[in-house]
Design a protein around this motif. Structure first.
Motif, PDB file in Angstrom:
ATOM      1  N   PHE A  15      18.437 -20.419  45.471  1.00 53.85           N
ATOM      2  CA  PHE A  15      18.574 -21.567  46.373  1.00 53.85           C
ATOM      3  C   PHE A  15      18.676 -22.869  45.580  1.00 53.85           C
ATOM      4  O   PHE A  15      19.455 -23.760  45.949  1.00 53.85           O
ATOM      5  CB  PHE A  15      17.408 -21.634  47.361  1.00 53.85           C
ATOM      6  N   ALA A  28      20.328 -23.970  52.649  1.00 50.81           N
ATOM      7  CA  ALA A  28      19.746 -23.659  51.342  1.00 50.81           C
ATOM      8  C   ALA A  28      18.326 -24.227  51.289  1.00 50.81           C
ATOM      9  O   ALA A  28      17.403 -23.589  50.763  1.00 50.81           O
ATOM     10  CB  ALA A  28      20.604 -24.221  50.216  1.00 50.81           C
ATOM     11  N   HIS A  29      18.135 -25.400  51.868  1.00 53.74           N
ATOM     12  CA  HIS A  29      16.782 -25.972  51.956  1.00 53.74           C
ATOM     13  C   HIS A  29      15.909 -25.107  52.860  1.00 53.74           C
ATOM     14  O   HIS A  29      14.726 -24.898  52.577  1.00 53.74           O
ATOM     15  CB  HIS A  29      16.842 -27.409  52.483  1.00 53.74           C
ATOM     16  N   GLY A  31      16.136 -21.820  53.390  1.00 53.13           N
ATOM     17  CA  GLY A  31      15.742 -20.639  52.624  1.00 53.13           C
ATOM     18  C   GLY A  31      14.730 -20.957  51.549  1.00 53.13           C
ATOM     19  O   GLY A  31      13.790 -20.190  51.303  1.00 53.13           O
ATOM     20  N   LEU A  32      14.911 -22.091  50.913  1.00 53.76           N
ATOM     21  CA  LEU A  32      13.968 -22.527  49.889  1.00 53.76           C
ATOM     22  C   LEU A  32      12.582 -22.735  50.486  1.00 53.76           C
ATOM     23  O   LEU A  32      11.570 -22.357  49.882  1.00 53.76           O
ATOM     24  CB  LEU A  32      14.489 -23.813  49.243  1.00 53.76           C
TER      25      LEU A  32
END
Length: 157
Positions: A15, A28-29, A31-32
């Motif tokens: 990520f 992506a944030h 998932g992070l």
């Protein structure tokens, strides 16, 4: 995929690499935030979830992940605030039950989370396909009702 395989450190690296390519990509944030939370980096999880919410324009999914991250970080009042805001939003638009289940699981409210997951099954939410693998629901796995939900959506047997 790495999160579902519980390879959270590798997921974090992936990520972070994705965000080097596009720092404005909200999911992506998202998932992070999940991966950070699973390795106990709760402050960073809350920050990543907040960024996902900001970048997405405050979708219900990103608000829910922020509520989950806040709950796991021990910021229960803030998590409950998001839960209440999503409940209020139901007056004017549909809010998927899976959003509530996510926050309730983070808060440790097992019965209410299971109630919402049952509603998510009724709604045919696309998120129920992750019940068998998503670590978010690990705290619910020992419950008989959770096993029944897995069976209901065809994830056992």
């Amino acid at each position: 995929t790495l999160c579902f395989a519980r390879r959270f450190e590798e997921a974090i690296a992936g990520f972070e690499e994705a965000l080097e390519l596009d720092a404005q990509f909200p999911y992506a944030h998202f998932g992070l935030a999940l991966a950070y939370g699973e390795v106990g980096r709760h402050g960073e999880a809350v920050e990543a979830a907040g960024r996902a919410r900001e970048l997405s324009g405050g979708t219900n999914a990103t608000r829910a992940i922020e509520g989950y991250a806040l709950a796991r970080a021990g910021e229960t009042a803030s998590a409950r605030g998001i839960l209440e805001a999503l409940e209020a939003a139901k007056a004017t638009r549909h809010v998927q039950a899976s959003r509530f289940a996510l926050i309730l699981a983070g808060l440790g409210e097992t019965e209410r989370a299971l109630d919402q997951l049952a509603l998510a099954c009724d709604e045919r939410s696309r998120f129920v396909v992750f019940l068998g693998t998503w670590s978010i629901y690990d705290r619910l796995r020992g419950e008989g009702r959770f096993g029944a939900l897995l069976e209901r959506v065809g994830l056992t047997g």
